[in-house]
Design a protein around this motif. Sequence first.
Motif, mmCIF file in Angstrom:
data_model
loop_
_atom_site.group_PDB
_atom_site.id
_atom_site.type_symbol
_atom_site.label_atom_id
_atom_site.label_comp_id
_atom_site.label_asym_id
_atom_site.label_seq_id
_atom_site.Cartn_x
_atom_site.Cartn_y
_atom_site.Cartn_z
ATOM 1 N N ALA A 1 13.333 9.907 9.966
ATOM 2 C CA ALA A 1 14.060 9.154 10.872
ATOM 3 C C ALA A 1 13.399 8.037 11.303
ATOM 4 C CB ALA A 1 14.606 9.763 12.004
ATOM 5 N N ALA A 2 11.960 8.132 11.595
ATOM 6 C CA ALA A 2 11.208 7.134 12.172
ATOM 7 C C ALA A 2 11.015 5.810 11.267
ATOM 8 C CB ALA A 2 9.932 7.382 12.494
ATOM 9 N N PHE A 3 11.131 6.190 9.888
ATOM 10 C CA PHE A 3 10.911 5.164 8.945
ATOM 11 C C PHE A 3 12.443 4.669 8.644
ATOM 12 C CE2 PHE A 3 6.819 7.179 8.450
ATOM 13 C CZ PHE A 3 6.029 5.905 8.159
ATOM 14 N N GLU A 4 13.183 5.687 8.244
ATOM 15 C CA GLU A 4 14.510 5.041 7.585
ATOM 16 C C GLU A 4 15.715 4.595 8.663
ATOM 17 O OE1 GLU A 4 14.819 4.689 4.491
ATOM 18 O OE2 GLU A 4 12.729 5.447 4.131
ATOM 19 N N ARG A 5 15.497 5.053 9.774
ATOM 20 C CA ARG A 5 16.536 4.765 10.840
ATOM 21 C C ARG A 5 15.883 4.541 12.173
ATOM 22 N NH1 ARG A 5 21.473 9.098 9.955
ATOM 23 N NH2 ARG A 5 22.339 7.534 11.248
ATOM 24 N N ALA A 6 15.042 3.614 12.361
ATOM 25 C CA ALA A 6 14.178 3.500 13.399
ATOM 26 C C ALA A 6 14.892 2.906 14.577
ATOM 27 C CB ALA A 6 12.951 2.550 13.101
ATOM 28 N N ASN A 7 15.881 1.889 14.236
ATOM 29 C CA ASN A 7 16.602 1.489 15.439
ATOM 30 C C ASN A 7 17.976 2.167 15.469
ATOM 31 O OD1 ASN A 7 14.798 -0.375 15.650
ATOM 32 N ND2 ASN A 7 15.564 -1.728 13.995
ATOM 33 N N ASP A 8 18.057 3.378 14.799
ATOM 34 C CA ASP A 8 19.348 4.127 14.766
ATOM 35 C C ASP A 8 19.459 4.848 16.232
ATOM 36 O OD1 ASP A 8 21.548 5.250 14.804
ATOM 37 O OD2 ASP A 8 21.161 6.042 12.760
ATOM 38 N N SER A 9 20.276 4.469 17.230
ATOM 39 C CA SER A 9 20.434 5.242 18.534
ATOM 40 C C SER A 9 21.920 6.138 18.432
ATOM 41 C CB SER A 9 20.368 4.493 19.691
ATOM 42 O OG SER A 9 21.380 3.479 19.769
ATOM 43 N N SER A 10 22.372 6.440 17.361
ATOM 44 C CA SER A 10 23.649 6.868 17.344
ATOM 45 C C SER A 10 23.675 8.454 17.848
ATOM 46 C CB SER A 10 24.291 7.062 15.863
ATOM 47 O OG SER A 10 23.259 7.982 15.103
ATOM 48 N N ASP A 11 24.845 9.008 18.328
ATOM 49 C CA ASP A 11 24.732 10.402 18.924
ATOM 50 C C ASP A 11 24.520 11.277 18.006
ATOM 51 O OD1 ASP A 11 25.315 9.396 21.483
ATOM 52 O OD2 ASP A 11 27.464 9.432 21.293
ATOM 53 N N GLU A 12 24.968 11.069 16.611
ATOM 54 C CA GLU A 12 24.915 12.065 15.490
ATOM 55 C C GLU A 12 23.296 12.206 15.276
ATOM 56 O OE1 GLU A 12 26.856 9.249 15.079
ATOM 57 O OE2 GLU A 12 29.050 10.119 15.281
ATOM 58 N N ARG B 1 6.124 7.583 4.909
ATOM 59 C CA ARG B 1 7.217 7.449 4.433
ATOM 60 C C ARG B 1 7.517 8.404 3.378
ATOM 61 N NH1 ARG B 1 9.430 1.718 4.093
ATOM 62 N NH2 ARG B 1 10.429 2.432 5.976
ATOM 63 N N ALA B 2 6.900 8.579 2.656
ATOM 64 C CA ALA B 2 6.871 9.448 1.179
ATOM 65 C C ALA B 2 7.209 10.901 1.864
ATOM 66 C CB ALA B 2 5.803 9.698 0.507
ATOM 67 N N ALA B 3 6.574 11.600 2.972
ATOM 68 C CA ALA B 3 6.553 12.800 3.555
ATOM 69 C C ALA B 3 8.017 12.832 4.019
ATOM 70 C CB ALA B 3 5.519 12.982 4.524
ATOM 71 N N GLY B 4 8.403 11.646 4.999
ATOM 72 C CA GLY B 4 9.745 11.682 5.481
ATOM 73 C C GLY B 4 10.736 11.934 4.444
ATOM 74 N N GLY C 1 0.867 -1.233 -0.153
ATOM 75 C CA GLY C 1 0.122 -0.028 0.117
ATOM 76 C C GLY C 1 0.779 1.239 0.046
ATOM 77 N N PRO C 2 0.291 2.167 -0.408
ATOM 78 C CA PRO C 2 1.114 3.518 -0.171
ATOM 79 C C PRO C 2 1.522 4.161 1.027
ATOM 80 C CG PRO C 2 -1.184 4.093 -0.774
ATOM 81 C CD PRO C 2 -1.042 2.613 -0.907
ATOM 82 N N SER D 1 10.096 21.381 7.996
ATOM 83 C CA SER D 1 11.401 20.424 7.653
ATOM 84 C C SER D 1 11.717 19.696 8.846
ATOM 85 C CB SER D 1 12.340 21.682 7.452
ATOM 86 O OG SER D 1 13.697 20.743 7.242
ATOM 87 N N THR D 2 11.599 20.398 10.077
ATOM 88 C CA THR D 2 12.074 19.491 11.354
ATOM 89 C C THR D 2 10.910 18.502 11.420
ATOM 90 O OG1 THR D 2 12.780 21.359 12.270
ATOM 91 C CG2 THR D 2 12.366 19.662 13.770
ATOM 92 N N SER D 3 9.767 18.516 11.428
ATOM 93 C CA SER D 3 8.931 17.356 11.494
ATOM 94 C C SER D 3 8.908 16.363 10.337
ATOM 95 C CB SER D 3 7.262 17.998 11.045
ATOM 96 O OG SER D 3 7.197 19.109 12.238
ATOM 97 N N SER D 4 9.262 16.696 9.131
ATOM 98 C CA SER D 4 9.759 15.676 8.073
ATOM 99 C C SER D 4 10.987 15.059 8.335
ATOM 100 C CB SER D 4 9.694 16.459 6.670
ATOM 101 O OG SER D 4 10.887 17.182 6.481
ATOM 102 N N GLY D 5 11.973 15.615 9.140
ATOM 103 C CA GLY D 5 13.003 14.898 9.274
ATOM 104 C C GLY D 5 12.751 14.028 10.573
ATOM 105 N N TRP D 6 11.707 14.105 11.566
ATOM 106 C CA TRP D 6 11.524 13.259 12.461
ATOM 107 C C TRP D 6 10.637 12.089 11.920
ATOM 108 C CZ3 TRP D 6 12.363 13.015 17.828
ATOM 109 C CH2 TRP D 6 13.153 13.851 18.413
ATOM 110 N N VAL D 7 9.935 12.340 11.044
ATOM 111 C CA VAL D 7 9.160 11.378 10.455
ATOM 112 C C VAL D 7 10.102 10.367 9.611
ATOM 113 C CG1 VAL D 7 7.410 10.897 8.121
ATOM 114 C CG2 VAL D 7 6.846 12.547 10.216
#
Length: 159
Positions: free
Chosen positions: A87-98, A26-29, A21-22, A79-85
């Motif tokens: 990261a939630a899809f593309e780097r969900a398990n990333d807990s890096s300091d960067e 993820r598209a907004a992120g 499904g669409p 922009s900040t909102s789309s960045g959080w979205v």
Amino acid sequence: MVPSPELPSSLQLATLLLAEGPNLGRAAGRLHPVIVHFPIALGLVAAGCEWWRVVSRRQGMSALTLPLLWIAAASGAVSTSSGWVNAAFERANDSSDELALHRWLATATAGLFVVLAFWCQRIAREAIARGVSAARTEVFRWVLLVGALMMGFSGHVGG
């Protein structure tokens, strides 16, 4: 010569879309890298306008600063909102300091630009009503410069 990777056929793409499904989130992120450059540019230009007035020894604030700050604040929030979205899809398990530094510094910077837009509007209103002191404008310019530096640094960390 390196063989080119096979592109999926339209039937494979249609099957994938039907199965998953669409995903508008993820598209907004994924628009984050495109959207993020707009508020950065506007924030830097607003700071540049004000500091050009300092260097050229002109009184008062630039007429460009207020509209630039409002557009930078609004697009920075998007922009900040789309960045959080993203990261939630593309780097969900990333807990890096960067990533944490980028997320929170960008969020703080977007908030600062909202405050700067309101502050600039108040300074402009007071200047029209009774004249604003040069000291208040100078403090505003220093905070705007810090905000522009924060914006550049958070973009650098995220990039």
